[in-house]
Design a protein around this motif. Structure first.
Motif, mmCIF file in Angstrom:
data_model
loop_
_atom_site.group_PDB
_atom_site.id
_atom_site.type_symbol
_atom_site.label_atom_id
_atom_site.label_comp_id
_atom_site.label_asym_id
_atom_site.label_seq_id
_atom_site.Cartn_x
_atom_site.Cartn_y
_atom_site.Cartn_z
ATOM 1 N N TYR A 77 130.015 99.580 34.068
ATOM 2 C CA TYR A 77 129.537 98.471 33.248
ATOM 3 C C TYR A 77 128.762 97.468 34.095
ATOM 4 C CZ TYR A 77 132.845 100.437 29.913
ATOM 5 O OH TYR A 77 133.523 101.296 29.068
ATOM 6 N N TRP A 78 129.217 97.277 35.337
ATOM 7 C CA TRP A 78 128.479 96.398 36.248
ATOM 8 C C TRP A 78 127.124 97.006 36.590
ATOM 9 C CZ3 TRP A 78 129.379 91.483 37.107
ATOM 10 C CH2 TRP A 78 130.677 90.979 36.905
ATOM 11 N N ILE A 79 127.093 98.315 36.752
ATOM 12 C CA ILE A 79 125.821 98.978 37.039
ATOM 13 C C ILE A 79 124.870 98.828 35.856
ATOM 14 C CG2 ILE A 79 124.730 101.228 37.441
ATOM 15 C CD1 ILE A 79 127.239 102.018 39.017
ATOM 16 N N LEU A 80 125.393 98.986 34.647
ATOM 17 C CA LEU A 80 124.560 98.802 33.453
ATOM 18 C C LEU A 80 124.062 97.368 33.348
ATOM 19 C CD1 LEU A 80 126.623 100.873 30.855
ATOM 20 C CD2 LEU A 80 124.335 101.423 31.712
ATOM 21 N N ALA A 81 124.948 96.404 33.652
ATOM 22 C CA ALA A 81 124.564 94.996 33.581
ATOM 23 C C ALA A 81 123.513 94.644 34.626
ATOM 24 C CB ALA A 81 125.796 94.106 33.763
ATOM 25 N N ALA A 82 123.529 95.361 35.754
ATOM 26 C CA ALA A 82 122.540 95.122 36.808
ATOM 27 C C ALA A 82 121.155 95.609 36.399
ATOM 28 C CB ALA A 82 122.963 95.810 38.103
ATOM 29 N N ARG A 83 121.095 96.479 35.369
ATOM 30 C CA ARG A 83 119.841 97.022 34.839
ATOM 31 C C ARG A 83 118.993 97.638 35.952
ATOM 32 N NH1 ARG A 83 118.176 91.807 31.151
ATOM 33 N NH2 ARG A 83 120.319 91.234 30.680
ATOM 34 N N PRO A 84 119.435 98.750 36.500
ATOM 35 C CA PRO A 84 118.728 99.374 37.630
ATOM 36 C C PRO A 84 117.247 99.637 37.372
ATOM 37 C CG PRO A 84 120.854 100.443 37.259
ATOM 38 C CD PRO A 84 120.634 99.521 36.099
ATOM 39 N N LYS A 85 116.892 99.898 36.105
ATOM 40 C CA LYS A 85 115.488 100.193 35.804
ATOM 41 C C LYS A 85 114.572 99.012 36.101
ATOM 42 C CE LYS A 85 116.491 103.618 32.204
ATOM 43 N NZ LYS A 85 116.350 103.976 30.769
ATOM 44 N N THR A 86 115.116 97.780 36.066
ATOM 45 C CA THR A 86 114.279 96.605 36.321
ATOM 46 C C THR A 86 114.019 96.401 37.809
ATOM 47 O OG1 THR A 86 116.158 95.062 36.481
ATOM 48 C CG2 THR A 86 115.259 95.481 34.285
ATOM 49 N N LEU A 87 114.743 97.120 38.672
ATOM 50 C CA LEU A 87 114.548 96.940 40.113
ATOM 51 C C LEU A 87 113.164 97.393 40.545
ATOM 52 C CD1 LEU A 87 118.018 97.996 41.572
ATOM 53 C CD2 LEU A 87 117.208 95.739 40.854
ATOM 54 N N THR A 88 112.544 98.251 39.761
ATOM 55 C CA THR A 88 111.175 98.660 40.064
ATOM 56 C C THR A 88 110.250 97.453 40.135
ATOM 57 O OG1 THR A 88 111.539 100.747 38.894
ATOM 58 C CG2 THR A 88 109.256 100.119 39.314
ATOM 59 N N ALA A 89 110.406 96.542 39.178
ATOM 60 C CA ALA A 89 109.563 95.348 39.149
ATOM 61 C C ALA A 89 109.784 94.476 40.368
ATOM 62 C CB ALA A 89 109.836 94.547 37.874
ATOM 63 N N ALA A 90 111.014 94.445 40.890
ATOM 64 C CA ALA A 90 111.317 93.625 42.054
ATOM 65 C C ALA A 90 110.762 94.231 43.337
ATOM 66 C CB ALA A 90 112.826 93.437 42.177
ATOM 67 N N LEU A 91 110.748 95.562 43.408
ATOM 68 C CA LEU A 91 110.367 96.230 44.654
ATOM 69 C C LEU A 91 108.868 96.487 44.774
ATOM 70 C CD1 LEU A 91 113.301 98.794 44.969
ATOM 71 C CD2 LEU A 91 113.023 96.611 46.143
ATOM 72 N N ILE A 92 108.168 96.598 43.649
ATOM 73 C CA ILE A 92 106.733 96.895 43.690
ATOM 74 C C ILE A 92 105.950 95.892 44.537
ATOM 75 C CG2 ILE A 92 104.643 96.816 42.253
ATOM 76 C CD1 ILE A 92 106.164 98.471 40.181
ATOM 77 N N PRO A 93 106.110 94.567 44.340
ATOM 78 C CA PRO A 93 105.331 93.636 45.168
ATOM 79 C C PRO A 93 105.669 93.723 46.651
ATOM 80 C CG PRO A 93 106.917 92.459 43.796
ATOM 81 C CD PRO A 93 106.881 93.860 43.308
ATOM 82 N N VAL A 94 106.929 93.991 46.965
ATOM 83 C CA VAL A 94 107.328 94.104 48.376
ATOM 84 C C VAL A 94 106.697 95.345 49.003
ATOM 85 C CG1 VAL A 94 109.269 94.377 49.953
ATOM 86 C CG2 VAL A 94 109.486 92.869 47.974
ATOM 87 N N LEU A 95 106.732 96.457 48.301
ATOM 88 C CA LEU A 95 106.201 97.709 48.847
ATOM 89 C C LEU A 95 104.686 97.656 49.004
ATOM 90 C CD1 LEU A 95 108.399 100.279 46.880
ATOM 91 C CD2 LEU A 95 108.677 99.496 49.233
ATOM 92 N N THR A 96 103.984 97.101 48.017
ATOM 93 C CA THR A 96 102.520 97.026 48.125
ATOM 94 C C THR A 96 102.102 96.043 49.210
ATOM 95 O OG1 THR A 96 102.503 95.419 46.282
ATOM 96 C CG2 THR A 96 102.073 97.728 45.736
ATOM 97 N N ALA A 97 102.824 94.926 49.347
ATOM 98 C CA ALA A 97 102.507 93.960 50.401
ATOM 99 C C ALA A 97 102.758 94.552 51.782
ATOM 100 C CB ALA A 97 103.324 92.686 50.217
ATOM 101 N N THR A 98 103.820 95.349 51.903
ATOM 102 C CA THR A 98 104.109 96.009 53.180
ATOM 103 C C THR A 98 103.019 97.021 53.516
ATOM 104 O OG1 THR A 98 106.494 95.705 52.909
ATOM 105 C CG2 THR A 98 105.777 97.444 54.410
ATOM 106 N N ALA A 99 102.550 97.754 52.511
ATOM 107 C CA ALA A 99 101.459 98.705 52.738
ATOM 108 C C ALA A 99 100.209 97.970 53.215
ATOM 109 C CB ALA A 99 101.165 99.479 51.457
ATOM 110 N N LEU A 100 99.928 96.819 52.629
ATOM 111 C CA LEU A 100 98.776 96.022 53.062
ATOM 112 C C LEU A 100 98.955 95.561 54.503
ATOM 113 C CD1 LEU A 100 96.096 94.610 52.393
ATOM 114 C CD2 LEU A 100 97.432 92.656 51.557
ATOM 115 N N ALA A 101 100.157 95.103 54.839
ATOM 116 C CA ALA A 101 100.427 94.652 56.206
ATOM 117 C C ALA A 101 100.227 95.789 57.207
ATOM 118 C CB ALA A 101 101.845 94.094 56.301
#
Length: 285
Positions: free
Chosen positions: A4-28
């Protein structure tokens, strides 16, 4: 209980959190400034803060009674009665402490100004659910906290500076990721109007919402294409492929128009965002 905690964490939304970090790292890395330690810490901070924001959203939506029958999902742990409000409050505190601990690990790379940025992330995680999303400010917050803050912050802790290309990438990230919020608000427009939540789509109408979704994806591609002027030529070509699934998803969204059937468009929008990120990373590297 763990599931239930995993469901509440909404793992599918983590994509939105990680995309800017990954693209910025690629640019760096493409500009010779990549460092894996701060990049990893940025990924952890972004993911934990996203989970904390999801917990906050779950708790305060439950307290305000804004969940309705067609919006309830297994991730709404408080509304489903699987996690008590007191337990969710403890979960929020714990995840925020973890996020702050990870953020402290970034201080040697970015200095004390990062404390202010981290504090703003925590503050607006609360303000979004409790106040700002009711005032039509949700999209602005996404542009800032899924675009400018994570992209510029991730690049800075690796390169110790900001370049014009970073700002274009930040704009592209915020615009593309905001399509997910726009879809949510498009789906919930009738319930939001009843509950007094004045999103831009409630204020400006259904047709605006559908075009807003489409044009943000287009604008995101235009912004990332500007990196071609900074020796990233492929950024004007590869990310354009994102527009194919994006436009097809938009057409399906408009056809469905309303109801819980739009939930399947959420998954397709998340997929499209990931496609955009992968194409951008490939173009940069």
């Amino acid at each position: 209980m763990l599931k239930y905690w995993i469901l509440a964490a909404r793992p599918k939304t983590l994509t939105a959190a990680l995309i800017p970090v990954l693209t910025a790292t690629a640019l760096a890395y493409s500009e010779g400034h990549g460092r894996w330690q701060p990049a990893l810490l940025c990924c952890l901070f972004a993911a934990i803060m996203q989970i904390a924001a999801n917990f906050i959203n779950d708790l305060f939506d439950y307290r305000k009674g804004t969940d309705r029958e067609d919006r309830l999902g297994p991730e709404r742990a408080c509304a489903q009665g699987w996690i008590t409000p007191r337990a969710m409050t403890r979960g929020i505190v714990i995840t925020l402490i973890l996020a702050c601990a990870v953020g402290c690990g970034l201080l040697p790379f970015g200095g004390w100004p990062l404390v202010g940025i981290g504090a703003a992330c925590v503050l607006f995680a609360f303000l979004y659910t409790t106040l700002l999303s009711y005032m039509g400010c949700g999209d602005i917050l996404v542009w800032v906290f899924f675009g400018i803050v994570p992209v510029c912050g991730t690049y800075y802790v690796q390169a110790q500076m900001l370049t014009p290309s970073v700002w274009w990438l930040a704009a592209a990230s915020g615009l593309v990721i905001d399509t997910l919020l726009v879809l949510n608000n498009y789906r919930d427009r009738k319930q939001d109007a009843l509950s007094g939540k004045r999103t831009l789509i409630v204020a400006l109408g259904e047709q605006f919402g559908s075009m807003f979704y489409l044009l943000q994806g287009v604008a995101g591609c235009v912004c990332v294409a500007m990196l071609a002027f900074y020796d990233h030529t492929l950024c004007a070509i590869l990310p354009l492929l994102y527009l194919v699934p994006h436009s097809l998803t938009w057409r399906e969204m408009v056809r469905i128009n309303q109801g819980r059937t739009l939930n399947r468009i959420l998954g397709k929008t998340s997929r499209n965002m990931l496609i955009f990120a992968v194409l951008t990373v490939l173009a940069l590297l």
